[in-house]
Design an enzyme around this catalytic site. Structure first.
Site: not given
Ligand code: GLA
Length: 388
Positions: A37, A125, A129-130, A174
């Site tokens: 991360e 969350a 999603s972006s 992402d």
């Protein structure tokens, strides 16, 4: 129970209703990350996968220069002009417009287009999603205008849109995960060389369960950018003596102790987390190879405590969720996932214990916070593709 929503059909029906055209439909998934991360923008490694939650985006050319977009989930519209791409006051259109701006820098497409989109990735969350939305439009425009981009170019373009137009200085994870995902496979991405390998994740007796705090902090993106700057500052101090060090990927613990710690304790802690997380991911990949999910899970806990105490991107609700499972023998690993300051924890849970665990954690979370958490049992699925 809610009826199961068929997003591709919904997108298509709305598209026909609004624009009287058949859309091309792109499915672009959200992502999880098993370990690694905040390592992407430090040019280390990540271990993400695309999931069975996705954006479905219908798209088709127009004859004029208009861009007309309908969001099913927000029940909201946006209209703009191809020749005047500028930031919208609303946030959601910017994820799409940022990609258009990147494409226009090179291609100057001449036609506007229509879009309808919706999906089941919960926004905020930490499931990206972006990025899924950016990848969906990049994929769609590439196809309808025959732009001939390779998949990795689309990933870079979507990331640049988020960096420059939305203003979040995110790394590449992402957009990469959403685009390159493959069913039942994790991806080990080297964020410096962009080489990647698929790593099977086939443990049928283990489920990947996400616990969603439903907490969203408005300062998350500025704190994210600040972490990135702190890492860059650490690198600059090391470079004064070791010019060959280009990112924290090249730094050792000793370099941090000698060149960063005496200058600033906080920056040292940030950098120290990253250097150990890059190593931890490589050790975790060895665990996977040895089919040792117990050790893998322990490393996930270590990541959580590093993110909490050194990188300081966790929050009380995430810490509580990890605390509630940390001594449970049915939970192999648990940690906060993604950028931080809210969103989900990711948990590796023995299949037979999943239902009881969800009931137990939901109840304790409610008692301790007064709020309801959500849960998602995720499956690893394919990345962005055209589905009609
Ligand atoms: C967000 C960013 C990614 C990555 C993660 C943290 O999801 O978009 O690029 O930095 O946070 O690992």
């Amino acid at each position: 129970m809610n009826p199961i929503i068929n997003y591709p059909d919904q997108v298509k029906d709305k598209f026909l209703e609004l624009f009287n055209q058949e859309p091309l439909i792109v499915r672009s998934p959200g992502r999880i990350n098993l370990i690694g991360e905040h390592t992407d923008y430090n040019l280390g490694f990540v271990l993400p996968a695309a999931i069975n939650k996705a954006i479905y985006l219908g798209i088709q050319k127009r004859e004029d220069k208009f861009i007309k977009i309908h969001s099913l989930d927000f029940n909201d519209d946006f209209q703009g002009n191809l020749n005047e791409i500028k930031q919208s006051e609303k946030l959601w259109p910017n994820y799409l417009l940022g990609v258009v701006e990147q494409i226009q820098k090179i291609h100057h497409i001449q036609h506007g287009f229509n879009i309808v989109f919706g999906g089941d990735i919960p926004p905020g969350a930490g499931l990206s999603s972006s990025a899924a939305l950016e990848c969906a439009i990049a994929f769609g425009l590439n196809h309808i205008f025959n732009l001939s981009y390779e998949k990795m170019d689309l990933v870079r373009l979507a990331q640049a849109a988020e960096n420059e137009f939305v203003g979040v200085k995110c790394g590449i994870m992402d957009q990469f995960a959403s685009t390159f995902g493959k069913q039942k496979q994790l991806m080990r991405l080297d964020c410096r060389s962009l080489e990647y390998a698929y790593v099977p994740f086939l443990a049928d007796d283990i489920q990947i369960v996400l616990f969603d705090t439903r907490v969203k902090h408005s300062l998350a993106s500025s704190a994210y950018n600040e972490r990135r700057e702190q890492c860059e500052q650490g690198v600059k101090w090391i470079q004064e003596i070791h010019p060959e060090v280009k990112s924290l990927r090249d730094a050792s613990e000793e370099m941090l102790l000698t060149h960063v710690k005496p200058k600033n304790q906080k920056i040292y802690e940030r950098c120290n987390f990253i250097v150990s997380e890059i190593q931890r991911l490589q050790d975790a990949c060895n665990d996977l190879e040895n089919n040792d999910l117990q050790s893998f899970g322990k490393r996930m806990f270590e990541t959580h405590y590093g993110l909490k105490d050194l990188y300081e991107v966790s929050c009380d609700e995430l810490d509580l969720l990890v605390d509630l499972v940390k001594d449970n023998p049915n939970v192999l690993g648990s940690r906060m996932m993604g950028g931080g300051f809210g969103g989900c924890t990711i948990n590796l849970v023995k299949t037979e214990a999943v239902n009881d665990l969800i009931a137990q954690v939901s109840a304790s979370y409610h008692t301790k916070t007064g709020s309801e958490m959500l849960n998602y049992i995720v499956k690893i699925e394919d990345g962005t593709s055209i589905i009609n």
